[in-house]
Design a protein around this motif. Structure first.
Motif, mmCIF file in Angstrom:
data_model
loop_
_atom_site.group_PDB
_atom_site.id
_atom_site.type_symbol
_atom_site.label_atom_id
_atom_site.label_comp_id
_atom_site.label_asym_id
_atom_site.label_seq_id
_atom_site.Cartn_x
_atom_site.Cartn_y
_atom_site.Cartn_z
ATOM 1 N N ARG A 154 64.041 31.682 1.266
ATOM 2 C CA ARG A 154 65.496 31.680 1.392
ATOM 3 C C ARG A 154 66.035 32.852 0.587
ATOM 4 O O ARG A 154 65.571 33.041 -0.553
ATOM 5 C CB ARG A 154 66.090 30.384 0.847
ATOM 6 N N PRO A 155 67.038 33.585 1.002
ATOM 7 C CA PRO A 155 67.711 33.521 2.291
ATOM 8 C C PRO A 155 66.809 34.004 3.435
ATOM 9 O O PRO A 155 65.808 34.631 3.135
ATOM 10 C CB PRO A 155 68.922 34.456 2.096
ATOM 11 N N PRO A 156 67.209 33.794 4.696
ATOM 12 C CA PRO A 156 68.455 33.165 5.143
ATOM 13 C C PRO A 156 68.476 31.670 4.858
ATOM 14 O O PRO A 156 67.451 31.019 4.911
ATOM 15 C CB PRO A 156 68.463 33.418 6.651
ATOM 16 N N PHE A 157 69.653 31.157 4.580
ATOM 17 C CA PHE A 157 69.811 29.752 4.276
ATOM 18 C C PHE A 157 70.001 28.937 5.563
ATOM 19 O O PHE A 157 70.409 29.486 6.582
ATOM 20 C CB PHE A 157 71.014 29.561 3.347
ATOM 21 N N PRO A 158 69.723 27.629 5.494
ATOM 22 C CA PRO A 158 69.885 26.804 6.692
ATOM 23 C C PRO A 158 71.309 26.834 7.268
ATOM 24 O O PRO A 158 71.492 26.600 8.453
ATOM 25 C CB PRO A 158 69.549 25.393 6.190
ATOM 26 N N THR A 159 72.300 27.135 6.419
ATOM 27 C CA THR A 159 73.674 27.164 6.928
ATOM 28 C C THR A 159 73.824 28.174 8.068
ATOM 29 O O THR A 159 74.693 28.033 8.916
ATOM 30 C CB THR A 159 74.672 27.523 5.808
ATOM 31 N N THR A 160 72.959 29.195 8.087
ATOM 32 C CA THR A 160 72.985 30.134 9.221
ATOM 33 C C THR A 160 71.707 30.052 10.058
ATOM 34 O O THR A 160 71.753 30.203 11.263
ATOM 35 C CB THR A 160 73.179 31.588 8.751
ATOM 36 N N HIS A 161 70.546 29.869 9.405
ATOM 37 C CA HIS A 161 69.279 29.794 10.127
ATOM 38 C C HIS A 161 68.533 28.531 9.724
ATOM 39 O O HIS A 161 67.702 28.550 8.827
ATOM 40 C CB HIS A 161 68.405 31.023 9.828
ATOM 41 N N GLY A 162 68.840 27.433 10.388
ATOM 42 C CA GLY A 162 68.236 26.162 10.018
ATOM 43 C C GLY A 162 67.283 25.649 11.071
ATOM 44 O O GLY A 162 66.337 26.340 11.456
ATOM 45 N N LEU A 163 67.552 24.428 11.547
ATOM 46 C CA LEU A 163 66.688 23.806 12.548
ATOM 47 C C LEU A 163 66.654 24.655 13.817
ATOM 48 O O LEU A 163 67.703 25.013 14.355
ATOM 49 C CB LEU A 163 67.212 22.400 12.839
ATOM 50 N N TRP A 164 65.460 24.957 14.295
ATOM 51 C CA TRP A 164 65.244 25.827 15.458
ATOM 52 C C TRP A 164 66.007 27.141 15.307
ATOM 53 O O TRP A 164 66.470 27.728 16.272
ATOM 54 C CB TRP A 164 65.655 25.142 16.783
ATOM 55 N N GLY A 165 66.202 27.591 14.068
ATOM 56 C CA GLY A 165 66.880 28.861 13.816
ATOM 57 C C GLY A 165 68.393 28.815 13.975
ATOM 58 O O GLY A 165 69.064 29.850 13.915
ATOM 59 N N LYS A 166 68.943 27.619 14.158
ATOM 60 C CA LYS A 166 70.394 27.491 14.386
ATOM 61 C C LYS A 166 71.102 27.049 13.097
ATOM 62 O O LYS A 166 70.485 26.454 12.221
ATOM 63 C CB LYS A 166 70.639 26.432 15.475
#
Lengths: 553, 163
Positions: free
Chosen positions: A305-317
């Motif tokens: 991290r980064p990218p953080f899940p807020t931008t790249h989370g589950l399945w990259g969404k």
């Protein structure tokens, strides 16, 4: 699926039937038809909803207005005013102050535990967790109704920001800010995840919320999805929590049936589907990126991290990940407002915190108190003091990765900022309280064994560092260590903190550093005098270095 | 080494049931493995083969997942699985003595299965029932506030049901 503008529930327990609930139901059917509302309003009978004082009851959703006692002759006014014209009939509402047996019991209990303030555990233990009607009668889904009916997503986020709610998983990140990040992130598909992989040793608050009040999490996640623009959600529940999984599963089905979840919630354009995902026994999956990997069908190995899940989370969404306790605060805040929430706790850490009290105290278990209370107060008031007149030696806050607190810090207010000023962490809310029979080295060894076993092995500082620290601690408990080993331990701790990829490694050395800071003399006694002052460690007989060489030859 | 293998049909049934329940998508992999492991007691190689085929997931990924999580076993386990919580909250309230008593009665070490195939002993991290530590779990039964002298009696309950 058919959608309705409003939902009307009629209580149908034996007492309500005796007082004419069947006639009220029949009359409601007629009046609704008379106004031509039968396709807009769903009408159903529900079981006991816990307000015997005002039976029979009629409850109207999404406004969550409770009417009672209702006689057939009141029905005409009720349908014309509320269902047809949309005005609440104040004169028919159930009295607010009168309490049922169950609620009165809560007050009595509050008396025995002074100052306990329940927001997230407000209903746990008081309502039947298998009954959605019980939840509804206790203000359930009222926040969702308000949000979908009156608020724009941005309003929801701004109310949450104003409330000052901070993440209860341990890090204390402002929840409103996180929601804002996800809502502003680009992407048509977004996800909301509830982190219920509660594995921090000594923590079981989330289990009690899931088992005792499952609908509060469904309601909060639906609100979160609306606010950030998500259409799919996951509750990641650790594999060992089978009861919580079963209850949550049934709660989701009930909520879908009643139109609180699924397609076109409350007849709006907003749809949200919720899935349960079971863990399979891995502490690391509580780390949000490891949890996401696990949902994707992979080993729970944290991402960089980064990218953080807020931008790249589950399945990259873009993905919102919140802890159970954090979410459980959300409906209450939106129902009662940010200002109300600020009336609890401290200015920078408003609200309450759920703690689990454990160890050598008279009462173990869960307590929910305002932020800012001190450890000494918790031990004295809620844990009813130390066991059998033994005395306090240390407490570990926040599970294995938490800080070790000596007697001198017992009066530090427990909120995010006071604790970080004192150089300790609040963590997940576990309070492991130990008496003088606890050996600090033995405790540290158990903690490092935990990290050694639970490290995912991705990065070297953590995989090797936790193993080495465990080995050194073992030699100390055997009386075979040297003072240089303590320097090595501190060096390992600092390397772990600086160079590990995720929170597990970064915090694994925390208890070691604390123990060497506050209890160094006791650790050194193991090395210099070959004695365990607490009488826990079994020292191996000392072998002189020359003899050792001789033996091996 | 010969290990008694589970009948292929039983394995297939277990996989079918789990895949039907959860759906053949990758995000359901861990729930599916959980169900199969629960039904069969462990994850035999032919079960992993079948799941790999049904979900179109490489076998390498299946093996890495099934060996990563504590609740999965790729080896058969004893008739009864004893889990001992070795985390700090149980440790400070007498866990060490309970552990010694378990070792004494079962006469096997951590991770081992008894020669008669009745017992497997494993250590585990916190199980979330810390309010009543020390805690042991046998199969699906949770025992809290366990004292060392109760171990014999607790284990006997499982020996009886075996006959």
């Amino acid at each position: 699926m058919k959608t309705y503008r409003a939902m009307v529930l009629v209580s149908n327990d034996p007492l309500s039937i005796e007082r004419g609930s069947q006639q009220v139901y029949t009359k409601l059917t007629e009046e609704i038809a008379a106004y031509g509302l039968q396709d807009e309003i769903s009408l159903s009978m529900v079981s006991d909803i816990g307000r015997h004082d005002a039976a029979p009851l009629v409850i109207v959703y999404p406004d969550a207005v409770i009417y009672g006692p209702i006689a057939p002759e009141n029905v005409h006014t009720l349908v014309e005013e509320h269902l047809y014209k949309g005005r609440v009939v104040a004169g028919l509402q159930a009295p607010l102050k009168e309490m049922t047996g169950r609620i009165a019991w809560l007050s009595a209990r509050k008396g025995t535990l002074p100052a306990e303030q329940r927001i997230v555990l407000e209903r746990a233990g008081l309502i039947d967790p298998e009954s959605i009607e019980d939840y509804i009668i206790h203000d359930g889904y009222a926040a969702l109704g308000k949000v979908l009916g009156e608020m724009k997503p941005a309003d929801v986020i701004s109310e949450l920001e104003k409330s000052g709610l901070r993440g209860r998983g341990g890090a204390g990140f402002p929840t409103g800010t996180k929601w804002k990040f996800v809502s502003k992130a680009d992407g048509a598909q977004k996800y909301v995840i509830c982190n219920a992989d509660e594995s921090e040793p000594g923590t079981f608050k989330d289990r009690l919320i899931l088992e005792g009040d499952p609908h509060s999490i469904i309601e909060a996640m639906t609100i979160a999805a609306y606010a950030v623009g998500a259409s799919e959600g996951y509750i990641y529940i650790r594999g060992e929590y089978t009861l919580a999984q079963e209850r949550m599963h049934r709660a989701i089905i009930k909520a879908e049936e009643m139109g609180f979840l699924g397609d076109q919630i409350f007849g709006t354009d907003f749809s949200f589907n919720l899935h349960i995902h079971s863990g399979a026994g891995a502490y690391i999956c509580g780390e949000e990126t490891a949890l996401i990997e696990s949902i994707e069908g992979k080993p729970g190995i944290p991402r960089a991290r980064p990218p953080f899940p807020t931008t790249h989370g589950l399945w990259g969404k873009p993905t919102l990940v919140n802890n159970v306790e954090t979410l459980a605060n959300v409906p209450a805040i939106l129902r009662r407002g940010a200002a109300w929430y600020h009336s609890f706790g401290t200015p920078s850490s408003p609200g309450t915190k759920v703690y689990t009290m454990l160890g050598n105290v008279n009462v173990t278990g869960v307590v929910e108190v305002p932020m800012g209370i001190t450890l000494r107060e918790i031990i004295a008031i809620y844990a009813k003091g130390m066991k059998k007149g033994s005395s306090f030696k240390l407490a570990q806050t926040g599970g294995s990765s938490g800080s070790v607190i000596p007697s001198s810090l017992q009066d530090t207010p427990m909120d995010f900022d006071s604790f970080s000023k004192a150089g300790v962490s609040l963590g997940s809310g576990a309070l492991l309280i130990c008496d003088e029979d606890t050996c600090v080295v033995d405790l540290a060894k158990v903690l490092l064994n935990f990290f050694r076993v639970e490290s995912c092995g991705k990065c070297n500082p953590c995989r090797i560092g936790t193993q080495r620290a465990f080995e050194i601690l073992t030699t100390i408990t055997e009386g075979q260590a040297t003072l240089n080993d303590l320097d090595t331990l501190l060096e390992l701790s600092s390397n772990l903190a600086m160079m590990s990829n995720c929170g597990l490694g970064q915090t694994a050395g925390t208890p070691l550093v604390d123990i060497l800071k506050y209890f160094r003399a006791e650790v050194e006694a193991h090395i210099r005098l070959k004695v365990c002052p607490a009488g826990v460690c079994t020292m191996k007989p000392h072998v002189h270095p020359e003899e050792k060489v001789h033996q091996h030859a | 080494m010969t290990i008694a293998t589970i009948d292929g049909k039983v394995v297939l049934e277990a996989v079918n049931k789990a895949v039907e329940e959860h759906g053949a998508t990758i995000d359901e992999l861990i729930p599916i493995l959980n169900d199969v492991n629960r039904t069969l007691g462990y994850l035999p190689a032919n079960a992993l083969d079948e799941i790999s085929r049904r979900l179109r997931v490489p076998k390498s990924q299946l093996f890495s997942v099934s060996s990563f999580y504590r609740m999965f076993s790729t080896k058969p386990r004893g008739k009864h699985v004893v889990q001992f919580c070795e985390s700090a909250p149980c440790h400070v309230v007498g866990g060490r003595q309970v552990w010694a008593s378990l070792l004494d009665h079962l006469k096997i070490g951590p991770g081992e299965t008894s020669p008669d195939g009745n017992w497997t002993l494993i250590t585990t991290s916190c199980l979330g029932v810390c309010g009543v530590g020390p805690v042991i779990i046998i199969d699906d039964d949770i025992y809290g506030n366990v004292a060392p002298d109760q171990i014999a009696e607790i284990l006997a309950r499982y020996s009886e049901t075996r006959e």
